[in-house]
Scaffold this active site. Sequence first.
Site, PDB file in Angstrom:
ATOM      1  N   ASP A   1     -44.283 -15.195  99.788  1.00 51.29           N
ATOM      2  CA  ASP A   1     -45.565 -15.897  99.883  1.00 51.29           C
ATOM      3  C   ASP A   1     -45.781 -16.754  98.644  1.00 51.29           C
ATOM      4  OD1 ASP A   1     -46.011 -13.675  98.111  1.00 51.29           O
ATOM      5  OD2 ASP A   1     -48.162 -14.055  98.324  1.00 51.29           O
TER       6      ASP A   1
ATOM      7  N   ASP B   1     -39.766 -10.113  93.356  1.00 56.04           N
ATOM      8  CA  ASP B   1     -40.571 -10.415  92.177  1.00 56.04           C
ATOM      9  C   ASP B   1     -40.311 -11.867  91.767  1.00 56.04           C
ATOM     10  OD1 ASP B   1     -41.696 -10.610  89.580  1.00 56.04           O
ATOM     11  OD2 ASP B   1     -41.407  -8.465  89.251  1.00 56.04           O
TER      12      ASP B   1
ATOM     13  N   GLU C   1     -44.357  -4.649 104.276  1.00 54.27           N
ATOM     14  CA  GLU C   1     -45.707  -4.228 103.878  1.00 54.27           C
ATOM     15  C   GLU C   1     -46.417  -5.345 103.115  1.00 54.27           C
ATOM     16  OE1 GLU C   1     -43.181  -0.459 104.105  1.00 54.27           O
ATOM     17  OE2 GLU C   1     -42.935  -2.464 103.295  1.00 54.27           O
TER      18      GLU C   1
END
Length: 212
Positions: free
Chosen positions: A154, A118, A192
């Site tokens: 990312d 996060d 994932e």
Amino acid sequence: MRLRNKPWAREKIEQHPQYIVPSPENLKGQWHEAFAEKQPLHIEIGTGKGRFITEMAKAHPDINYIGIEIYESVIVAALDRLIEADLPNLKLLNVNATDLKNFFEKSDVDRVYLNFSDPWPKVRHEKRRLTYKDFLKLYEDILVDGGEIHFKTDNLGLFEYSLMSFSEYGLLLKFLSLDLHQSNYEGNIMTEYEEKFSNKGNRIYRCEVKYR
């Protein structure tokens, strides 16, 4: 991220103590007893649905792995993967990463993986980022001398922040990629989230850092 409540998750976790360690504090300093073989131990903090850690355990049977996930409703998906794979070198912990020192002693762990954590983008939430200095000290307290952190995201903002945090803490940079999927890096195992973000065209950033 909004999590779907799974009221049955706790019961399922308790039914599989061979996969999700029920009292990890009892193995502090002696994690080799939880595995079939005594070998290096790598942990992933925020293992999510378990794709990365399961595939790593399959690919590297000479390493023991632990996937750490705080949310019961998420770790049950990782549990399903592990039940299917039945790997002797993989365990799961349903605990909070802030409590790592309750479960691991100095030199229990050889490597820490942080995958798509996060980003906590608001300044007031900086201390919650898993690459904040307090977490770096926490990892140092359980890693072997010269232990490593392998980090993927990312989120460019989080990546830039983390590189600065690693540098200020005195960690040594071993590897850096600003576009992992367009590099010649071999052996990458996707999470994932990584597959989802990559399919959208997002760059994947990765680095490896080492404690002195």
